[in-house]
Design a protein around this motif. Structure first.
Motif, PDB file in Angstrom:
ATOM      1  N   LYS A   1       5.606  -1.123   9.775  1.00  0.00           N
ATOM      2  CA  LYS A   1       6.105  -1.449   8.433  1.00  0.00           C
ATOM      3  C   LYS A   1       6.176  -0.210   7.547  1.00  0.00           C
ATOM      4  N   ASN A   2       5.140   0.629   7.614  1.00  0.00           N
ATOM      5  CA  ASN A   2       5.077   1.805   6.749  1.00  0.00           C
ATOM      6  C   ASN A   2       5.865   2.993   7.296  1.00  0.00           C
ATOM      7  N   SER A   3       6.384   2.857   8.527  1.00  0.00           N
ATOM      8  CA  SER A   3       7.184   3.950   9.082  1.00  0.00           C
ATOM      9  C   SER A   3       8.538   4.066   8.390  1.00  0.00           C
ATOM     10  N   CYS A   4       8.907   3.020   7.658  1.00  0.00           N
ATOM     11  CA  CYS A   4      10.152   3.045   6.885  1.00  0.00           C
ATOM     12  C   CYS A   4       9.810   3.400   5.444  1.00  0.00           C
ATOM     13  N   ALA A   5      10.377   4.499   4.958  1.00  0.00           N
ATOM     14  CA  ALA A   5      10.046   4.973   3.614  1.00  0.00           C
ATOM     15  C   ALA A   5      10.600   4.072   2.527  1.00  0.00           C
ATOM     16  N   ILE A   6      11.619   3.281   2.871  1.00  0.00           N
ATOM     17  CA  ILE A   6      12.239   2.387   1.881  1.00  0.00           C
ATOM     18  C   ILE A   6      11.720   0.973   2.093  1.00  0.00           C
ATOM     19  N   ASN A   7      11.333   0.340   1.013  1.00  0.00           N
ATOM     20  CA  ASN A   7      10.877  -1.042   1.100  1.00  0.00           C
ATOM     21  C   ASN A   7      11.973  -1.973   0.583  1.00  0.00           C
TER      22      ASN A   7
END
Length: 204
Positions: A135-141
């Motif tokens: 989940k946190n590997s993507c910088a955009i939420n």
């Protein structure tokens, strides 16, 4: 040995919600990018066509507001161009989509593990850590509207029911959430289109 099936079931639900919300975010940003491109092209075409029509005998346009209208179109093209050049809607959309795909693959593995009768606490902790890592590997939420749209699309699914055993959104709430989601990617573009069309009609 204590079983942790409830914890795994909760994890599966959270992964499903996060992946679905990020799919929605990816789709919303992709549409935003496309609408921006089309809008800039439309404004540029109108900006070129109006002076040509003004100078031709095909359609006479003698309004004193023509210079103001042309300046407004040029300003809108400039502003939209600057926004697009400094934004990364397409790149962000791709990153969110790829992350959602990873989460979906992870959820498939969780489904397999859930079928095992004995799920240890250590395994649950490992899966929770892996979920947070993906989940946190993507910088955009994703945005709240992406989550609310996911809930609206699956309001009849019992997995998303609240503690009282009823849908989190009423039918009316879901209806307005869907409208808000649709406008999130193209709402202000439609406003720009309306301004250009009504402005053209006004100077005729």
């Amino acid at each position: 040995m204590k079983s942790f099936h409830n914890e795994i079931s909760d994890l599966r639900k959270n992964v499903w919600i996060t992946a679905g919300s990020r799919y929605n975010a990816s789709r919303r940003l992709k549409l935003r990018h496309r609408w921006s491109f089309v809008t800039i092209a439309w404004l540029s075409a109108v900006g070129v066509a109006v002076p040509i029509l003004h100078a031709s005998s095909f359609l006479s346009i003698y309004s004193s507001h023509l210079p103001l209208y042309s300046s407004l179109l040029a300003l809108l093209v400039l502003v939209l161009g600057l926004i697009e050049s400094n934004a990364s809607f397409e790149i962000d959309s791709r990153q969110l989509f790829e992350n959602a795909e990873k989460l979906t693959g992870f959820r498939t593995r969780v489904e397999v593990i859930l079928s095992d009768e004995d799920v240890s606490e250590q395994k649950v902790l490992e899966l929770l850590a892996e979920y947070e890592l993906i989940k946190n590997s993507c910088a955009i939420n994703h945005e709240p509207i992406d989550y609310r749209y996911f809930v609206a699309m699956h309001r009849a699914d019992e997995v998303l029911f609240n503690n009282e055993g009823s849908p989190r959104q009423t039918i009316i709430e879901s209806f307005f959430v869907k409208i808000k989601y649709a406008l999130a990617s193209r709402g202000w573009m439609l406003l720009v289109w309306s301004i250009s069309i009504f402005g053209f009609i006004y100077i005729m």
